[in-house]
Design an enzyme around this catalytic site. Structure first.
Site, PDB file in Angstrom:
ATOM      1  N   GLU A 162      -5.518  -1.045  -8.361  1.00 53.58           N
ATOM      2  CA  GLU A 162      -4.482  -0.037  -8.757  1.00 53.58           C
ATOM      3  C   GLU A 162      -3.182  -0.699  -9.352  1.00 53.58           C
ATOM      4  O   GLU A 162      -2.722  -1.698  -8.714  1.00 53.58           O
ATOM      5  CB  GLU A 162      -4.224   0.847  -7.959  1.00 53.58           C
ATOM      6  CG  GLU A 162      -5.107   1.845  -7.593  1.00 53.58           C
ATOM      7  CD  GLU A 162      -4.940   2.844  -6.402  1.00 53.58           C
ATOM      8  OE1 GLU A 162      -5.192   4.048  -6.412  1.00 53.58           O
ATOM      9  OE2 GLU A 162      -4.165   2.128  -5.387  1.00 53.58           O
ATOM     10  N   SER A 186       0.644  -1.182  -0.133  1.00 52.07           N
ATOM     11  CA  SER A 186       0.006  -0.300  -0.118  1.00 52.07           C
ATOM     12  C   SER A 186       0.803   1.219  -0.079  1.00 52.07           C
ATOM     13  O   SER A 186       0.213   2.419  -0.247  1.00 52.07           O
ATOM     14  CB  SER A 186      -0.736  -0.155   1.374  1.00 52.07           C
ATOM     15  OG  SER A 186      -1.621  -0.860   1.403  1.00 52.07           O
ATOM     16  N   HIS A 241      -2.350  -3.527  -6.758  1.00 53.08           N
ATOM     17  CA  HIS A 241      -2.888  -2.999  -5.319  1.00 53.08           C
ATOM     18  C   HIS A 241      -4.373  -3.265  -5.528  1.00 53.08           C
ATOM     19  O   HIS A 241      -5.285  -2.553  -6.029  1.00 53.08           O
ATOM     20  CB  HIS A 241      -2.510  -1.575  -5.290  1.00 53.08           C
ATOM     21  CG  HIS A 241      -3.083  -1.058  -3.850  1.00 53.08           C
ATOM     22  ND1 HIS A 241      -3.497   0.047  -3.521  1.00 53.08           N
ATOM     23  CD2 HIS A 241      -2.733  -1.780  -2.680  1.00 53.08           C
ATOM     24  CE1 HIS A 241      -3.933   0.365  -2.226  1.00 53.08           C
ATOM     25  NE2 HIS A 241      -3.127  -0.741  -1.518  1.00 53.08           N
ATOM     26  N   ASN A 251      -5.957   5.719  -1.885  1.00 49.58           N
ATOM     27  CA  ASN A 251      -5.396   6.103  -0.380  1.00 49.58           C
ATOM     28  C   ASN A 251      -4.987   7.586  -0.062  1.00 49.58           C
ATOM     29  O   ASN A 251      -5.376   8.098   0.604  1.00 49.58           O
ATOM     30  CB  ASN A 251      -4.451   5.141   0.281  1.00 49.58           C
ATOM     31  CG  ASN A 251      -4.895   3.731   0.326  1.00 49.58           C
ATOM     32  OD1 ASN A 251      -6.230   3.587   0.495  1.00 49.58           O
ATOM     33  ND2 ASN A 251      -4.167   2.795   0.437  1.00 49.58           N
TER      34      ASN A 251
HETATM   35  P1  NAI Z   1      -1.542  -9.745   6.895  1.00 54.21           P
HETATM   36  O1  NAI Z   1      -0.717  -9.546   8.268  1.00 54.21           O
HETATM   37  O2  NAI Z   1      -3.043 -10.263   7.448  1.00 54.21           O
HETATM   38  O3  NAI Z   1      -0.890 -11.056   6.016  1.00 54.21           O
HETATM   39  C1  NAI Z   1       0.366 -11.277   6.051  1.00 54.21           C
HETATM   40  C2  NAI Z   1       0.482 -12.651   5.864  1.00 54.21           C
HETATM   41  O4  NAI Z   1       2.151 -12.625   5.187  1.00 54.21           O
HETATM   42  C3  NAI Z   1       0.898 -13.338   7.218  1.00 54.21           C
HETATM   43  O5  NAI Z   1      -0.129 -14.619   7.131  1.00 54.21           O
HETATM   44  C4  NAI Z   1       2.120 -13.872   7.249  1.00 54.21           C
HETATM   45  O6  NAI Z   1       2.276 -15.198   7.928  1.00 54.21           O
HETATM   46  C5  NAI Z   1       2.609 -13.936   6.069  1.00 54.21           C
HETATM   47  N1  NAI Z   1       4.018 -13.709   5.796  1.00 54.21           N
HETATM   48  C6  NAI Z   1       4.943 -12.720   6.403  1.00 54.21           C
HETATM   49  N2  NAI Z   1       6.288 -12.902   5.890  1.00 54.21           N
HETATM   50  C7  NAI Z   1       6.072 -14.043   4.993  1.00 54.21           C
HETATM   51  C8  NAI Z   1       7.281 -14.517   4.263  1.00 54.21           C
HETATM   52  N3  NAI Z   1       8.449 -14.092   4.258  1.00 54.21           N
HETATM   53  N4  NAI Z   1       6.711 -15.946   3.496  1.00 54.21           N
HETATM   54  C9  NAI Z   1       5.494 -16.326   3.612  1.00 54.21           C
HETATM   55  N5  NAI Z   1       4.455 -15.667   4.060  1.00 54.21           N
HETATM   56  C10 NAI Z   1       5.012 -14.709   4.877  1.00 54.21           C
HETATM   57  O7  NAI Z   1      -1.191  -8.523   6.163  1.00 54.21           O
HETATM   58  P2  NAI Z   1      -2.434  -7.897   4.846  1.00 54.21           P
HETATM   59  O8  NAI Z   1      -3.196  -7.089   5.598  1.00 54.21           O
HETATM   60  O9  NAI Z   1      -2.461  -9.122   4.348  1.00 54.21           O
HETATM   61  O10 NAI Z   1      -1.348  -7.152   4.158  1.00 54.21           O
HETATM   62  C11 NAI Z   1      -0.490  -7.690   3.111  1.00 54.21           C
HETATM   63  C12 NAI Z   1       0.044  -6.722   2.224  1.00 54.21           C
HETATM   64  O11 NAI Z   1      -1.165  -6.078   1.569  1.00 54.21           O
HETATM   65  C13 NAI Z   1       0.729  -5.387   2.765  1.00 54.21           C
HETATM   66  O12 NAI Z   1       1.779  -5.110   1.708  1.00 54.21           O
HETATM   67  C14 NAI Z   1      -0.347  -4.571   2.858  1.00 54.21           C
HETATM   68  O13 NAI Z   1       0.208  -3.081   2.754  1.00 54.21           O
HETATM   69  C15 NAI Z   1      -1.254  -4.775   1.602  1.00 54.21           C
HETATM   70  N6  NAI Z   1      -2.584  -4.431   1.641  1.00 54.21           N
HETATM   71  C16 NAI Z   1      -3.339  -4.389   2.647  1.00 54.21           C
HETATM   72  C17 NAI Z   1      -4.789  -3.869   2.804  1.00 54.21           C
HETATM   73  C18 NAI Z   1      -5.258  -4.194   3.866  1.00 54.21           C
HETATM   74  O14 NAI Z   1      -6.680  -3.642   3.917  1.00 54.21           O
HETATM   75  N7  NAI Z   1      -4.991  -5.036   4.965  1.00 54.21           N
HETATM   76  C19 NAI Z   1      -5.213  -3.142   1.559  1.00 54.21           C
HETATM   77  C20 NAI Z   1      -4.200  -3.077   0.497  1.00 54.21           C
HETATM   78  C21 NAI Z   1      -3.118  -3.708   0.495  1.00 54.21           C
END
Ligand code: NAI
Length: 673
Positions: free
Chosen positions: A449, A416, A437, A487
């Site tokens: 995006e 993001s 995105h 955003n």
């Molecule tokens: P989250 O914390 O829910 O999920 C991240 C996952 O990645 C976790 O399950 C973790 O175990 C896994 N992970 C971390 N390091 C890892 C690795 N080295 N190898 C394999 N798995 C790994 O995070 P979320 O919210 O899903 O965000 C993920 C990405 O999406 C971020 O870059 C965030 O900025 C982006 N994003 C999030 C939004 C939201 O509303 N939460 C909206 C748009 C983008």
């Protein structure tokens, strides 16, 4: 006599098969020249009437998609609208009153004016396949059916079913349409012609409305039912923002006793709607949506396997969504529990989508493969990374996977906020890194995006835009800059709302001011829903060198663990997924609340125009409407500024600056608007 768009073929039974193949158009639409020719053909039938008439499409993508929306945009006065609608009515009435049997043989989409033509026929038969749908979607363009469809759909399907179909504008599949009585039969494609001929020759009895429907249509009962309909409608659409559904209910309530009069009133109602600002702006939104669709050409990329890294909130849903769209997907996470959660949530998503279609649910599940060891990396055409928002963690994954990636495969990040240029420094081939995105919740948000970093190649962009289309989303190309478009625009608006809470203004009033403007959800409720921790981290990134300051109130709430919906308390207390609101809250100057939020929103939109975060005003408006839900009936922020008057809004912005300071500094781009 031969026609450009229609072909008459008389068969051995004396039935006229009237084939429609509209020239210079990929689908059949009821353009003026198409209707003029049909009028001429009907004149001919007055001299020599065939044994029956079957309307059939020669296009392979559908029956008739509706009226010509381009012609719609040329209407400027009610008189002009009334003339066009009356001509359509005249044609439909003549089809209805022909003394031979008429039938619409529906294969593929049959919508709007096309459905109204079908409803004027004696019978409608529909092909029993997934791509065939019928519907009256005019409400989505700010009007309601205007070629007699209001009267005839209610006569065929009864008031409840027909009004529901018109008020939602939904496209109905065969079974639902038959159950409602909108079509007479549903047959496999290979038997369609035979069935059409059978109906015309044997004239089976037409269905009439049952007792319940007749009671509902009765003048004593209608006011009560209409009242219920208005109550439901009020929850979704305000009369001053979206007048069409309200007018439709009025039309039915006042005139259903006299169908001829209702037909006349239908013309008057649509004539007044079509020239109204809402319809004009919703038609604009329709074209903006088409503009987004045209950003990606599905043929530019042929991926078969998608690998998603990160099975959390976003990665899990992205993986499920891609599997739902027919791709083979492997999903990798370092945490097996996260993968178990992904599979569970995916099942819920598939069941919601496919309902009782067990085979479709099973097939989608089969396509989605948990992959703890990352075996999918070497097979994937596209890898989507959605792990923690941390540059170093992301880079360590990239270093690990890049040597194993297939030649030509794309690496997409869902980040993001981290600049693509920073992420790309560790890559051998930075040209294949792109941002895709997604928004949360993935299944509901239509926009993605597609972020171009400094090194992203044209080919990678083209293929990523194509992928956006392949998964049924609207892809928006954006420059890699903090917050991208959506955003970035949302944050000043949200932060202003939070600032106001800090000043002691009730969140309920702030949300109400935004809803009054036409936003789908108030900013305080939105901040609570997204999570105040998430809002805070995005705001911090955006505040770097910009006028966006983090309100103290927000910091305090996050420090106290009040993160919003997910912790049960944020600005609101939450119970069973709903915010508890104080109905008695009040505030004296609602206009100022609205101005403070909306003018900051608009100001940021002009800054994005100046910085060319997105190419062209229309794409900025499109991205903001489909990414933030910005009041569609206002046609988009830049369009709204033009419409309201640049100098008027700018002077209001300056007044706010005098009162509240630099954050209301109007962007220099206002000068070029
Ligand atoms: P989250 O914390 O829910 O999920 C991240 C996952 O990645 C976790 O399950 C973790 O175990 C896994 N992970 C971390 N390091 C890892 C690795 N080295 N190898 C394999 N798995 C790994 O995070 P979320 O919210 O899903 O965000 C993920 C990405 O999406 C971020 O870059 C965030 O900025 C982006 N994003 C999030 C939004 C939201 O509303 N939460 C909206 C748009 C983008």
């Amino acid at each position: 006599m031969s026609y450009k768009n229609w072909t008459k073929k008389i068969d051995s039974d004396g039935i006229c098969w009237l084939h429609l193949d509209v020239v210079d158009s990929s689908s059949n639409i009821l353009r003026s020249d198409v209707l003029d020719e049909l009028n001429d053909i009907l004149n001919g039938f007055a001299q020599e009437l065939p044994a029956g008439i079957i309307f059939v499409s020669d296009k392979d993508n559908g029956f008739i998609a509706g009226a010509d929306i381009n012609e719609f945009t040329e209407i400027t006065t009610e008189e002009q609208a009334s003339k066009i609608l009356s001509r359509g009515h005249d044609i439909m009435n003549r089809i209805e009153s022909l003394s031979c049997t008429t039938l619409a043989m529906i294969n593929g989409y049959c919508l709007g004016g096309g459905m109204e033509l079908a409803l004027a026929c004696t019978y409608r038969i529909m092909c029993d396949n997934k791509s065939t749908r019928v519907g009256l979607p005019e409400i989505k363009l700010g009007i309601h059916p205007g070629y007699g469809g209001t009267v005839r759909s209610i006569q065929k399907a009864g008031p409840m079913a027909a009004m529901n179909a018109m008020l939602t504008g939904r496209a109905l599949q065969g079974r639902a349409a038959k159950r409602m009585g909108l079509v007479d039969d549903l047959v496999p494609e290979r038997q369609l012609k035979r069935a059409a001929r059978y109906f015309v020759i044997n004239k089976p009895p037409q269905k009439t409305l049952g007792l319940k429907d007749r009671i509902m249509n009765h003048s004593f009962i209608r006011p009560f039912i209409a009242g219920q309909m208005r109550k439901q409608l009020a929850k979704k659409a305000r009369k001053e923002h979206y007048p069409a559904p309200w007018k439709l209910i009025d039309l039915w309530q006042s005139h259903m006793d006299n169908p001829r009069r209702m037909l006349q009133k239908e013309i008057e109602s649509v004539s007044s709607l079509v020239t109204d600002g809402t319809a004009k702006n919703l038609v604009r939104v329709f074209f903006l949506q088409e503009a987004l669709k045209s950003q990606g050409n599905k043929k530019d990329f042929k991926p078969t396997h998608i690998h998603v890294i990160g099975g959390g909130v976003m990665g899990g849903d992205i993986a499920a969504w891609c599997a739902l769209q027919g791709f083979r997907v492997t999903v990798q996470d370092q945490n097996p529990e996260a993968l178990a959660g992904t599979m569970k949530r995916s099942m819920t998503m598939f069941k919601k989508k496919f309902k009782k279609d067990r085979r479709a649910i099973r097939d989608s599940m089969d396509r989605l493969i948990p992959d703890t060891r990352g075996i999918g990396v070497a097979r994937a055409d596209l890898i989507i990374e959605a792990i923690f928002e941390d540059r170093d963690v992301k880079q360590s994954v990239y270093k690990d996977i890049e040597p194993r990636m297939k030649k030509g495969a794309i690496l997409a990040t869902n980040t993001s906020s981290i600049p693509l240029e920073d992420l790309a420094t560790c890559l051998e081939k930075p040209d294949r890194l792109v941002g895709i995105h997604f928004f949360n919740p993935v299944a509901l948000m239509p926009l993605v995006e597609i972020v171009r970093g400094e090194n992203t190649s044209d080919e990678t962009m083209k293929q990523s835009l194509a992928f956006g289309r392949q998964i049924g989303k609207l892809p928006l190309p954006v420059k890699s800059s903090p917050g991208f478009l959506v955003n970035r625009i949302l944050m000043p608006y949200l932060m202003e709302a939070v600032e106001m809470v800090g000043e002691g203004i009730a969140p309920e009033m702030i949300d109400r001011a935004a809803l009054d403007f036409g936003m789908p959800m108030g900013p305080i409720e939105l901040a609570d829903t997204v999570g105040l921790d998430v809002c805070k981290s995005v705001a911090i990134i955006l505040s770097d060198g910009k006028t966006l300051n983090l309100p103290k109130k927000m910091k305090a709430m996050v420090d106290n663990g009040k993160l919003g919906k997910k912790t049960g308390e944020g600005f609101y207390k939450w119970r069973k997924g709903k915010a508890i609101k104080d109905k008695k809250a009040s505030y004296g100057n609602m206009q100022e609340l609205q101005d403070r939020m909306i003018l900051r929103f608009l100001n940021e939109a002009t800054a994005c125009k100046r910085e060319q975060v997105v190419e062209g005003d229309d794409l900025i408006d499109a991205g903001i409407i489909f990414g933030t839900g910005f009041a569609p009936f206002r046609g988009g922020p830049l369009h709204y500024i033009q419409h309201q008057g640049v100098s008027e809004l700018n002077s209001r912005l300056n007044q706010l600056k005098d009162r509240y300071g630099e954050r209301f500094n109007s962007d220099e781009a206002w000068g070029s608007l």
